[in-house]
Each structure stands twice: as structure tokens, then as C-alpha cells.
Design a protein around this motif. Sequence first.
Motif, PDB file in Angstrom:
ATOM      1  N   THR A 111       0.734  -1.431   0.028  1.00  0.00           N
ATOM      2  CA  THR A 111      -0.065  -0.032  -0.042  1.00  0.00           C
ATOM      3  C   THR A 111       1.052   1.321   0.158  1.00  0.00           C
ATOM      4  N   VAL A 112       0.325   2.230  -0.612  1.00  0.00           N
ATOM      5  CA  VAL A 112       0.773   3.541  -0.001  1.00  0.00           C
ATOM      6  C   VAL A 112       0.058   4.582   0.686  1.00  0.00           C
ATOM      7  N   ASP A 113      -0.767   3.896   1.484  1.00  0.00           N
ATOM      8  CA  ASP A 113      -1.682   4.444   2.220  1.00  0.00           C
ATOM      9  C   ASP A 113      -1.304   4.333   3.638  1.00  0.00           C
ATOM     10  N   PHE A 114      -0.839   5.328   4.482  1.00  0.00           N
ATOM     11  CA  PHE A 114      -0.447   5.304   5.927  1.00  0.00           C
ATOM     12  C   PHE A 114      -1.706   5.138   6.702  1.00  0.00           C
ATOM     13  N   ASP A 115      -2.631   5.213   6.270  1.00  0.00           N
ATOM     14  CA  ASP A 115      -4.032   4.875   7.351  1.00  0.00           C
ATOM     15  C   ASP A 115      -4.209   3.553   7.394  1.00  0.00           C
ATOM     16  N   VAL A 116      -3.706   2.554   6.608  1.00  0.00           N
ATOM     17  CA  VAL A 116      -3.720   1.103   6.664  1.00  0.00           C
ATOM     18  C   VAL A 116      -2.926   0.689   7.951  1.00  0.00           C
ATOM     19  N   LEU A 117      -1.911   1.455   8.535  1.00  0.00           N
ATOM     20  CA  LEU A 117      -1.334   1.120   9.678  1.00  0.00           C
ATOM     21  C   LEU A 117      -2.046   1.245  10.904  1.00  0.00           C
ATOM     22  N   GLN A 118      -3.261   1.534  10.713  1.00  0.00           N
ATOM     23  CA  GLN A 118      -4.040   1.920  12.113  1.00  0.00           C
ATOM     24  C   GLN A 118      -4.300   0.702  12.878  1.00  0.00           C
ATOM     25  N   ASP A 119      -4.269  -0.451  12.383  1.00  0.00           N
ATOM     26  CA  ASP A 119      -4.492  -1.696  13.179  1.00  0.00           C
ATOM     27  C   ASP A 119      -3.176  -2.342  13.399  1.00  0.00           C
ATOM     28  N   VAL A 120      -1.906  -1.979  12.966  1.00  0.00           N
ATOM     29  CA  VAL A 120      -0.933  -3.086  12.985  1.00  0.00           C
ATOM     30  C   VAL A 120      -0.430  -2.980  14.483  1.00  0.00           C
ATOM     31  N   ASP A 121       0.288  -4.072  14.990  1.00  0.00           N
ATOM     32  CA  ASP A 121       0.841  -4.157  16.473  1.00  0.00           C
ATOM     33  C   ASP A 121       2.290  -3.383  16.442  1.00  0.00           C
ATOM     34  N   LEU A 122       2.910  -3.578  15.136  1.00  0.00           N
ATOM     35  CA  LEU A 122       4.480  -2.936  15.108  1.00  0.00           C
ATOM     36  C   LEU A 122       4.766  -2.504  13.871  1.00  0.00           C
ATOM     37  N   VAL A 123       5.364  -1.462  13.834  1.00  0.00           N
ATOM     38  CA  VAL A 123       6.098  -1.088  12.331  1.00  0.00           C
ATOM     39  C   VAL A 123       7.175  -1.098  12.498  1.00  0.00           C
ATOM     40  N   ILE A 124       7.998  -1.574  11.347  1.00  0.00           N
ATOM     41  CA  ILE A 124       9.369  -1.306  11.372  1.00  0.00           C
ATOM     42  C   ILE A 124       9.818  -0.083  10.031  1.00  0.00           C
ATOM     43  N   GLU A 125      10.161   0.979  10.423  1.00  0.00           N
ATOM     44  CA  GLU A 125      10.420   1.856   9.302  1.00  0.00           C
ATOM     45  C   GLU A 125      11.794   1.556   8.803  1.00  0.00           C
ATOM     46  N   ALA A 126      11.925   1.425   7.422  1.00  0.00           N
ATOM     47  CA  ALA A 126      13.172   1.099   6.905  1.00  0.00           C
ATOM     48  C   ALA A 126      13.550   2.153   5.725  1.00  0.00           C
ATOM     49  N   VAL A 127      13.449   3.355   6.040  1.00  0.00           N
ATOM     50  CA  VAL A 127      13.704   4.129   4.730  1.00  0.00           C
ATOM     51  C   VAL A 127      15.355   4.617   4.794  1.00  0.00           C
ATOM     52  N   PHE A 128      15.418   5.463   4.035  1.00  0.00           N
ATOM     53  CA  PHE A 128      16.651   5.887   3.968  1.00  0.00           C
ATOM     54  C   PHE A 128      17.345   6.367   5.099  1.00  0.00           C
ATOM     55  N   GLU A 129      18.638   6.324   5.422  1.00  0.00           N
ATOM     56  CA  GLU A 129      19.477   6.838   6.674  1.00  0.00           C
ATOM     57  C   GLU A 129      19.577   8.398   6.692  1.00  0.00           C
ATOM     58  N   ASN A 130      18.375   8.902   7.073  1.00  0.00           N
ATOM     59  CA  ASN A 130      18.167  10.488   6.954  1.00  0.00           C
ATOM     60  C   ASN A 130      17.424  10.953   8.254  1.00  0.00           C
ATOM     61  N   MET A 131      18.064  11.565   9.268  1.00  0.00           N
ATOM     62  CA  MET A 131      17.249  11.957  10.319  1.00  0.00           C
ATOM     63  C   MET A 131      15.865  12.755  10.100  1.00  0.00           C
ATOM     64  N   ALA A 132      16.083  13.898   9.385  1.00  0.00           N
ATOM     65  CA  ALA A 132      14.800  14.645   9.063  1.00  0.00           C
ATOM     66  C   ALA A 132      13.574  13.654   8.481  1.00  0.00           C
ATOM     67  N   LEU A 133      13.996  12.801   7.563  1.00  0.00           N
ATOM     68  CA  LEU A 133      13.059  11.974   7.053  1.00  0.00           C
ATOM     69  C   LEU A 133      12.363  10.981   8.015  1.00  0.00           C
ATOM     70  N   LYS A 134      13.417  10.412   8.869  1.00  0.00           N
ATOM     71  CA  LYS A 134      12.859   9.527   9.699  1.00  0.00           C
ATOM     72  C   LYS A 134      11.904  10.208  10.852  1.00  0.00           C
ATOM     73  N   LYS A 135      12.357  11.310  11.148  1.00  0.00           N
ATOM     74  CA  LYS A 135      11.465  11.963  12.338  1.00  0.00           C
ATOM     75  C   LYS A 135      10.124  12.668  11.488  1.00  0.00           C
TER      76      LYS A 135
END
Length: 721
Positions: free
Chosen positions: A364-388
Motif C-alpha cells: 500500500t501507499v496509504d499510511f491509514d492502513v497502519l491503524q491496526d498494526v501492532d508493530l511498525v518497522i521503518e526502513a527508509v533512507f538513513e536520514n534523520m529529518a526523513l525518519k523524524k
Amino acid sequence: MGAAAVAVIRLRNPPVNALSLTALQALEDGLKRADADPSVKAVMICGENGKFSAGADIRGFSSPKRHGIALGPIISLIEKSEKPVVAAIEGIALGGGLEVALGCHYRIAHVKARMGLPEVTIGLLPGAQGTQRLPRLIGVPAALDIITTGRHIPATEALKLGLVDEVVEENTVEAAIRLANKVIGQPLGPRRLSLKPVPKLPNMEAFLREALVKVKKQAHGCLAPELCFQAVKAATEQTFADGVRKEQELFNILLTSGQAQALQYAFFAERAVQKWTTPSGASWKSASPQPIHKAAVIGLGTMGRGIVTSLVKANIPVVALEQNLEYLNMGRKAVMLLLEREAMKMEQGAQTLRFHNPARLQFTVDFDVLQDVDLVIEAVFENMALKKEIFQKISRICKPGAFLCTNTSALNIDEIASATRCPQQVIGTHFFSPAHVMRLLEIIYGLHTSATAIATAMQLAKALKKVGVVVGNCFGFVGNRMMFPYVQQAVFLLEEGSRPEAIDQVLEDFGFKIGPFRMSDLAGLDVGWRSRKGQGLTGASLPPGTPARQRHGHRYSPLPDLLCENGRFGQKTGKGWYQYEKAGGRTAKPDPWLHNFLAQYRDTHHIKTRFIDQEEILERCLFPLMNEGFDILAEGIASGPEHLDVIYINGYGWPKHRGGPMFHASTIGLPRVLAKLQKYSEAHPDVPGLRPSAFLKKLVAMGNPPLKDWMSYLSRQSNKL
Ligand SMILES: CCCCCCCCCCCCC/C=C/C(=O)SCCNC(=O)CCNC(=O)[C@H](O)C(C)(C)COP(=O)(O)OP(=O)(O)OC[C@H]1O[C@@H](n2cnc3c(N)ncnc32)[C@H](O)[C@@H]1OP(=O)(O)O
């Protein structure tokens, strides 16, 4: 004949019925009693609590009381018995446990049981006649495979190989007693493996020659696989008795080799790190993990794809999220390819169907789908601003109890957590590439991370069949922080006169799967370049007039930056520290261009070239890495040297038979490590990584205590957290 005619011997030594001195004595006594009792017509051996036995008590091998204690004669006693002996294998029959079963006249296994001779993985060989019995039972090729790899085999495979006589789904002990009753009075000669010939192969010599090449290639300097091979080879050439003598001789060589000690240390270290604690008092004992019914991965680059694959393999439903449809489709294709490959490796090809189940793997490209997950693993580019930015968003969207993990290799967990409304839920999960293959998961707690979040991340590691190691928050955490001085020294050695291939060779001979330059070409030189630019060490933000080979008053080598400026990013561009056949090629060849480039570089900077021997290469690379480890321990970033060693073995290709960098330091002797660091530091006073750690100095001053006592020399106040 009634069931009473069958004597039951139950191996009992919780939790895994390891064969301790007491257990061995009880087994021998039981056999002798059964033999002497005329009412006993058969014997059945099983294990307590649904486990046959995990083999010899590994701690016993380093006990001074071990001398003269042997399992082989007890197994001979079983085999020679005039009453049929049946092994009822439930759970596990490993090492000496399986050797006991091989001495029995019949073996019956539960369908869920696993068997194996994993001695090779702890630096030994099956030294209770197993190397002589197994080839007689299942043939040389299968026996060699099992003995030299140590892999566990499921009961169904054991049945196909002829390792067990029967596999049952019902109560194994009852089935074994039934079998024992049935075979009473039948001749036992054909059931005694020591009397059987080793099945011949038409081309035994050629087979063994090729097998030895394969074994050596996979051993990376570890002694045990080759000696396992020699023991099995003896079975093909000698009588059973002579083969057993050879097996003993080889076993004793291994037992007294430092490698067995290192591998056994590594075995217990991996278990010790499961019992995590933090300086604030959180611990595995009091914290309970939360169940993960559904997870999400944000970012489908190389790391994200591997993490999704890992989760799917662990049967955890996953939402895979990308920022736009183009990236999502690319990511989806790549994940599907990885899953197909994994499914082919797994036992049942049918697993593929499950992988494609959209209810379990959703793109998905829809963040709203994350509403019911128990755990998220963010694995984007190693960039502080983006991660924040992402963490701010997901802390709004996800349900309150969801755990928010960041896959970062160096960034500050607290800063990322500061972007959320729930810093106690935020935790670092540093996966290693390829994430669906590499066993290590560095788990980083921040100032506010809850004990539940740590316990849940550890539980996740277990579900993914990884080894989780809990560490504190600092730049590079444990693994990369120790790696920086190692790689830095390797590059300095190039400046001083060495070549990438010479340095890689020394470290590969030491046992690393891959040397630092080959590794850097594989990972991509641009990764470090980007990070150095971010730190202001190179690139546009570098203040004008900064000396080329100095940063903040310390020695700096611009060589990796210069390579990147020349478009040499490693394998992906076909050129890096080596040249490759094409972009994406994997065969590293020494590159005359690089040799010229290095010569010119040395001329430009007036560096006098000198010959650097293997000893200096090894010490200059490894000792600063260990030195950093002592600082990490002193700062309370890791709770023991075992943590550092487990991280290096499972994430950085450190040769397991050398026990990990801190274990290796202890075997070299801390006074020697200190003296060498002092020597190199005097020669290179502008390199902080060579300056001996205060903790190392303290340990030397305290008389070089054994590794297990190191942490007791740290005063509480010196812990950072
Ligand atoms: C005083 C002298 C005594 C001498 C006694 C020695 C007799 C010498 C006879 C000579 C024999 C020669 C030939 C035989 C050699 C061998 O058999 S070597 C051992 C081979 N076996 C293994 O390598 C198996 C190792 N264990 C495992 O792979 C796993 O532990 C498992 C059995 C598959 C279970 O896994 P899991 O369910 O994930 O639990 P774990 O956390 O791994 O283990 C639970 C606890 O059990 C401890 N443990 C496991 N196996 C052994 C063992 N063989 N010896 C001692 N302890 C073992 C493990 O450390 C865990 O303990 P805790 O961490 O304390 O919870």
C-alpha cells in the motif's frame, strides 16, 4: 509377553537431558541392572519431558573432572546387550544423545523429532563412536553431510535415510515398548551397527577427494569439519575398533584446540544474550513481550524488502508501505522474487501460495492502513529529518500500543523518538543485509524505551529466527561503532604502503568471510560517503582550508571519498577498491588503476611507502576494534563482552571458531593487546582509535582477569546510562 518385560531407562537432566556425569552413571547403572534381571527381556531408552537428549553436557568439556569420562564404552554396552534395546526418540536426539540411539538395536522417532550430530558446531566431532556407526547405517555421503555440517534433520528425513526404523505420530514411548516386545527373541547380530560393513561406493576415493575440497572450502579455517571428515574416512578404510581409536585421537586434538573452547563459549554467549538487562534495571525476567498479530514495514528498498520477507517467512501478516506507486511496484516485484526463492528453499513448495495471500501480505501507499498494526518497522533512507517526519506521522496514525521500530545503523534513537507522542514505544531494530538471511538483530533502547518494547523486539527476533542483542544508544551502536576504527585502520594501511588485496587476504586468512575492502565494495562505498558528507567530514560543507588528511586535529584519510568522486562505488558500478567484470559483477580482481592511484596519492601527500607485514595488518585492524569494545563496555552500552561477540559473529562475519573479538582479546592476553596498542598509538599519536581504552588498562592492572569477570571491575558510576 507383557509390558513388564521391558525395562524403561529414562534420561533425566532438565532442561534438555544433557549427558552429565550423573546422567552417564545412571545410564550405565540402568543398563547393568536390566542385564542382570532375568525378568527383563528388552530395554527401552527414552528421555524425560518429551526430549531424548541434547548430547553431552557441553560445560563438562571444560571441566577438569572430565578426564577419563567416556560415553563410547557405555554405548558399546548397549549394543552388546543380549536383550534388544529400543530408543524412543522424542523432541531432540543430538550429539551424544543420537550416539546413544545409534548404539540401540532399534530406533523409533516421533514425527516432530529432530536428530543430528552438531558436535562440529562446538568444535568437536561425534566422539562416542558416532563417526563409525553412522556411515555403517546410512552410507558415507549422508553420514558425511550430517557430521560435517551438524545440521538437524527432521524425523521424516531420518526415516528416508534409514537412520530410524519407524516414525510415529502417536505416543513414541508406548510405540517403542510395543516394538521392544515384538522383537524379543529375534537375532540381534544384524542390528549391531559395529558389525556391519560400511556400504561401498563405486567411486569412494574420488567421492572422498571431492568431499574434502568442499569441507575445507566451507570451513574458513575451522578445524572441526576437516577432522570430522578424517574420522568418517577412517570408517571407510579401517575396522570398527581401529576407526574408534582414530576417532578418539582426532577428538582429543579438537578438545584441546582453542577452537573448541571458542565455539563452546559462542554457544553459551548466544544463550546469555537472551537474558538481557539494561542499566536502569529493566530485564528479561520482569518484562513481558506483547503479541504481534500484524506488522508493517515502511520503505521497500534493499533492507525493507528483506525485512518483509523475514516477517512473511515467520508467518506474521505484513503491510508493506512505500511513498508512491512506482516505488511500491518495484518493491512488490522484488519482495515476490525473494519469497519465491525462499519458498523453493523451504521444505514444501506449496508455501508459495501462502506468501501470495493478500490478507497476509498487503502492499500500500496509504499510511491509514497502519491503524491496526501492532508493530511498525521503518526502513527508509538513513536520514534523520526523513525518519523524524515518518515517526511523527505514524505516532499519530498507529494505535496507542503499537511499537515503532526504526531500522537504522547509527542514528540517535532518542532524537527519532522525540518526534513522537510515545517515546516509550520507540526502539531501534538494526537489521543486517540481506535482512532475510543475516541472523543478527541489534535491538537499541533509547532513554524512554519501555521494557515491554525491548521484550517484544527480542520476541520478534526469535520469531524471525534471528539472534537479538539488546544494546544502548550511541553513534553506530555496538557493531558499527567497533567497525569504524577497523575500517579506518585498513585505509590508513593503504596510505602507508599496503594494497586492498593484501589486507583482505590477511583478514580472510584469519577467518573473516570477507575482508574490509571486498566488504566495502559489496555494501557500496557511497553509503559511507553519504554518511561522511552528513557529518561534514567531506563534500560541500567542509570548511575551506581543511587539511586533506586531517579532521578535528585527527588523522583522516580522504581515499574512500576520492574513489567515490571518481564514480567508484564498488560492485554496483563495477569498480571500487577492486575491478569487477561488469557493473553488478561479483568477482573482485586487483585493479592496476587503483595501484597507480595509490602511488600518486602517496607522492602527492609525501607519504613514504613501507612494507607492512601480516602481523601489523592484523593487529592494526583488530586491536582498535577490540579497544572500542572495551570503551563500549565501560560506557554501559552493552551489558557484557558476550554481547559484542555475538554481534560480531552473527552480523559481521567474525570467524566463530575465534569466539568473537572480546573472547579473542582474552585468548591473546590483555597485556599483549594493551602493549601493542600503546606501541601503535605512539607511532600514530593523531589516531584516537589506537589510544588504549581506560577499561582495558584497568583490566590489565587488575591482573588480566578471565572474560567472565571483566564486568565486575566496572564501578556503577562509570556506566553511562
Ligand atoms: C564433569 C564432567 C562431565 C563430562 C560430561 C561429558 C561426557 C563426555 C562424553 C564424551 C562424549 C563425546 C561425544 C559427544 C559430544 C556431544 O554430545 S557435544 C553436545 C552436542 N549437542 C549439542 O551441540 C546440542 C546443543 N544444544 C542445542 O542445540 C539447543 O540447546 C537445543 C537442544 C536444540 C535446544 O534449543 P532451545 O530449545 O532453543 O533451547 P536453548 O536455549 O538452546 O537450551 C536450553 C538450555 O539448555 C542448555 N543446553 C542445551 N544443550 C546443552 C548441552 N548439550 N549441554 C549443556 N547445556 C545445554 C542451554 O545452554 C540452555 O541453558 P540456559 O541458557 O541456562 O537456559
